[in-house]
Design a protein around this motif. Structure first.
Motif, mmCIF file in Angstrom:
data_model
loop_
_atom_site.group_PDB
_atom_site.id
_atom_site.type_symbol
_atom_site.label_atom_id
_atom_site.label_comp_id
_atom_site.label_asym_id
_atom_site.label_seq_id
_atom_site.Cartn_x
_atom_site.Cartn_y
_atom_site.Cartn_z
ATOM 1 N N ALA A 63 14.138 56.504 82.168
ATOM 2 C CA ALA A 63 14.179 55.167 82.759
ATOM 3 C C ALA A 63 14.113 55.240 84.272
ATOM 4 C CB ALA A 63 15.461 54.465 82.339
ATOM 5 N N LYS A 67 9.932 50.833 85.840
ATOM 6 C CA LYS A 67 11.067 49.905 85.828
ATOM 7 C C LYS A 67 10.706 48.570 85.192
ATOM 8 C CE LYS A 67 14.229 51.274 89.507
ATOM 9 N NZ LYS A 67 15.516 51.417 88.841
ATOM 10 N N THR A 87 15.717 50.180 84.284
ATOM 11 C CA THR A 87 16.673 49.270 83.677
ATOM 12 C C THR A 87 16.276 47.814 83.935
ATOM 13 O OG1 THR A 87 18.491 50.837 83.871
ATOM 14 C CG2 THR A 87 19.104 48.541 83.739
ATOM 15 N N ASN A 142 15.672 49.981 78.400
ATOM 16 C CA ASN A 142 16.958 50.320 78.990
ATOM 17 C C ASN A 142 17.507 49.061 79.662
ATOM 18 O OD1 ASN A 142 18.662 51.093 81.311
ATOM 19 N ND2 ASN A 142 18.168 53.210 80.774
ATOM 20 N N LYS A 220 23.626 55.502 77.677
ATOM 21 C CA LYS A 220 23.289 56.467 78.737
ATOM 22 C C LYS A 220 24.490 56.700 79.655
ATOM 23 C CE LYS A 220 19.801 57.722 82.110
ATOM 24 N NZ LYS A 220 18.453 57.468 82.569
ATOM 25 N N GLY A 271 16.933 65.585 89.789
ATOM 26 C CA GLY A 271 16.035 66.720 89.982
ATOM 27 C C GLY A 271 16.743 68.058 89.794
ATOM 28 N N GLY A 300 16.980 67.121 85.670
ATOM 29 C CA GLY A 300 16.553 68.352 86.331
ATOM 30 C C GLY A 300 15.612 69.237 85.543
ATOM 31 N N THR A 322 12.254 63.165 87.846
ATOM 32 C CA THR A 322 12.008 63.795 89.149
ATOM 33 C C THR A 322 11.009 64.953 89.049
ATOM 34 O OG1 THR A 322 14.247 63.138 89.765
ATOM 35 C CG2 THR A 322 13.176 64.754 91.172
HETATM 36 C C1 LIG Z 1 14.230 56.617 91.710
HETATM 37 C C2 LIG Z 1 15.007 56.668 90.433
HETATM 38 C C3 LIG Z 1 15.332 55.502 89.782
HETATM 39 C C4 LIG Z 1 16.061 55.532 88.596
HETATM 40 N N1 LIG Z 1 16.347 54.365 87.945
HETATM 41 C C5 LIG Z 1 17.015 54.399 86.772
HETATM 42 C C6 LIG Z 1 17.281 53.207 86.069
HETATM 43 O O1 LIG Z 1 16.887 52.108 86.470
HETATM 44 N N2 LIG Z 1 17.978 53.288 84.904
HETATM 45 C C7 LIG Z 1 18.422 54.494 84.401
HETATM 46 O O2 LIG Z 1 19.031 54.511 83.328
HETATM 47 N N3 LIG Z 1 18.157 55.642 85.041
HETATM 48 C C8 LIG Z 1 17.472 55.623 86.204
HETATM 49 N N4 LIG Z 1 17.210 56.799 86.857
HETATM 50 C C9 LIG Z 1 17.762 58.066 86.319
HETATM 51 C C10 LIG Z 1 16.741 58.831 85.487
HETATM 52 O O3 LIG Z 1 16.357 58.099 84.348
HETATM 53 C C11 LIG Z 1 17.329 60.190 85.038
HETATM 54 O O4 LIG Z 1 18.418 59.960 84.177
HETATM 55 C C12 LIG Z 1 17.791 61.035 86.221
HETATM 56 O O5 LIG Z 1 16.921 60.909 87.317
HETATM 57 C C13 LIG Z 1 17.881 62.530 85.845
HETATM 58 O O6 LIG Z 1 16.627 63.028 85.426
HETATM 59 P P1 LIG Z 1 15.614 63.816 86.399
HETATM 60 O O7 LIG Z 1 16.416 64.877 87.088
HETATM 61 O O8 LIG Z 1 14.549 64.352 85.481
HETATM 62 O O9 LIG Z 1 15.088 62.822 87.370
HETATM 63 C C14 LIG Z 1 16.480 56.780 88.052
HETATM 64 C C15 LIG Z 1 16.142 57.969 88.714
HETATM 65 C C16 LIG Z 1 15.417 57.928 89.888
HETATM 66 C C17 LIG Z 1 15.058 59.224 90.573
#
Ligand SMILES: Cc1cc2nc3c(=O)[nH]c(=O)nc-3n(C[C@H](O)[C@H](O)[C@H](O)COP(=O)(O)O)c2cc1C
Length: 339
Positions: A63, A67, A87, A142, A220, A271, A300, A322
């Protein structure tokens, strides 16, 4: 040099949120032109059944990237077996003031404090209806509360969202773990969580009768919880028969990036630096849930090895965000080669 490396060197010249919009708009344009399939990697069928749904493969888009639900088919074309949009809140909201998105390049990390900028559930449903056309994967929606809604009234927001999203979602994620909506994480406390999730699960069962289809509910969570809190929540989830746990959202910790000049920016860190922390949360949930509730592992993942470690920690499905920003669609292809 692959195509994304060239695209990234251009995109990273822009301020982070501008680059995000350019990417989403580019993908939307490709969708409209019907050329997204040019990106689609050829992979063998790796379907997997989780939450009673058949996923074409276990790699999903987390998510926050799509968005507003504009690009489901576009992201699907990269090979994702599922795309989680949002979300989404009941009413539209613009989120926090900019700048609110920061790249920590040497860590392959992001700090964001977007604050649920989104078009609201009615517009999102419209977007999903259009952009999921032609996508044969799973679509998750979400949902979260509006910023102005106090926690005491949060259930009203989630109830509106559940009812409205039910008809078009394959699964729905209750987001109670973003650090950028003040007080949201308090909803993860066992007392608040019961008051929120118990009526939502009851309503889901009513909706299942009305719609003649079952839409699973995932919750979540953040990676900053204590082991005790994880155990208490796991007991509650088992009692309420929650369909899946998504672990994890971003962290508020800066332990792994302390020396970076952007480390003091407020928001959630994602990340590479959160990989181990999110794995620890997955392992703890896995231990406490006895494998009775599936875990969607996120946080990550930037290589096949990271993904395999998440599966070893107990995750059935995986999501990325990320890693995709830093490595592009080739990461999806690499992850799809997991057995
Ligand atoms: C810019 C950005 C916006 C995000 N917005 C949401 C969101 O709106 N809702 C949500 O549940 N997670 C959101 N996340 C979290 C991601 O879904 C994910 O759980 C988190 O970044 C860890 O994964 P990653 O390390 O692969 O990025 C967001 C992450 C980033 C980087």
């Amino acid at each position: 040099m692959n195509f994304y490396k060239i695209a990234r060197s251009i995109l990273f010249k822009f301020e982070a949120e501008k680059a995000h919009h350019l990417t989403i708009n580019g993908l939307r344009a490709m969708q409209l032109l019907g050329i997204t399939s040019l990106m689609t990697p050829r992979v063998k069928n790796n379907s997997i059944k989780v939450m009673g749904l058949t996923f074409p493969n276990r790699i999903g888009l987390a998510a926050g990237l799509d968005k507003s639900g504009h690009c489901i088919n576009g992201f699907g074309s990269m090979g994702f077996g599922f795309v989680e949009i949002g979300t989404i809140t009941p009413r539209p909201q613009s989120g926090n003031p900019q700048p609110r998105l920061f790249r920590l390049k040497n860590h392959e990390a992001i700090i964001n404090r977007m604050g649920f900028n989104n078009p609201g559930i009615d517009k999102a449903i419209d977007n999903v209806t259009k952009s999921a056309k032609g996508y044969d994967g799973i679509v998750g929606i979400n949902i979260g509360k509006n910023k102005i809604t106090p926690n005491e009234k949060a259930l009203d927001d989630y109830m509106i969202l559940l009812r409205k999203a039910y008809g078009i979602a394959d699964y729905i994620t209750i987001n109670v773990s973003s650090p950028n909506t003040s007080g949201l994480r308090e909803l993860q406390s066992p007392e608040f969580a019961r008051g929120l999730l118990s009526p939502l699960m009851k309503e889901r069962n009513n909706l299942r009768e009305d719609h003649g289809k079952n839409v699973p509910i995932a919750v979540k969570l953040d990676p900053d919880m204590s082991h005790e809190q994880i155990n208490l929540l796991a007991d509650l989830f088992l009692e309420l028969k929650i369909d899946a746990v998504i672990a994890t959202n971003t962290t508020i910790s800066r332990d792994e990036v302390k020396k970076h000049h952007l480390a003091s920016e407020q928001g959630g860190l994602s990340g590479k630096p959160i990989h181990s922390k999110s794995n620890e949360a997955i392992s703890k949930f896995y231990g406490a849930l006895n494998d009775d509730i599936p875990i969607i592992g996120v946080g990550g993942i930037s290589s096949k090895k990271d993904a395999e470690e998440k599966i070893a920690a107990g995750a059935k499905l995986l999501q990325i965000y990320t890693g995709l920003v830093y490595q592009g669609p080739s990461l999806v292809k690499e992850l799809l080669s997991i057995e």
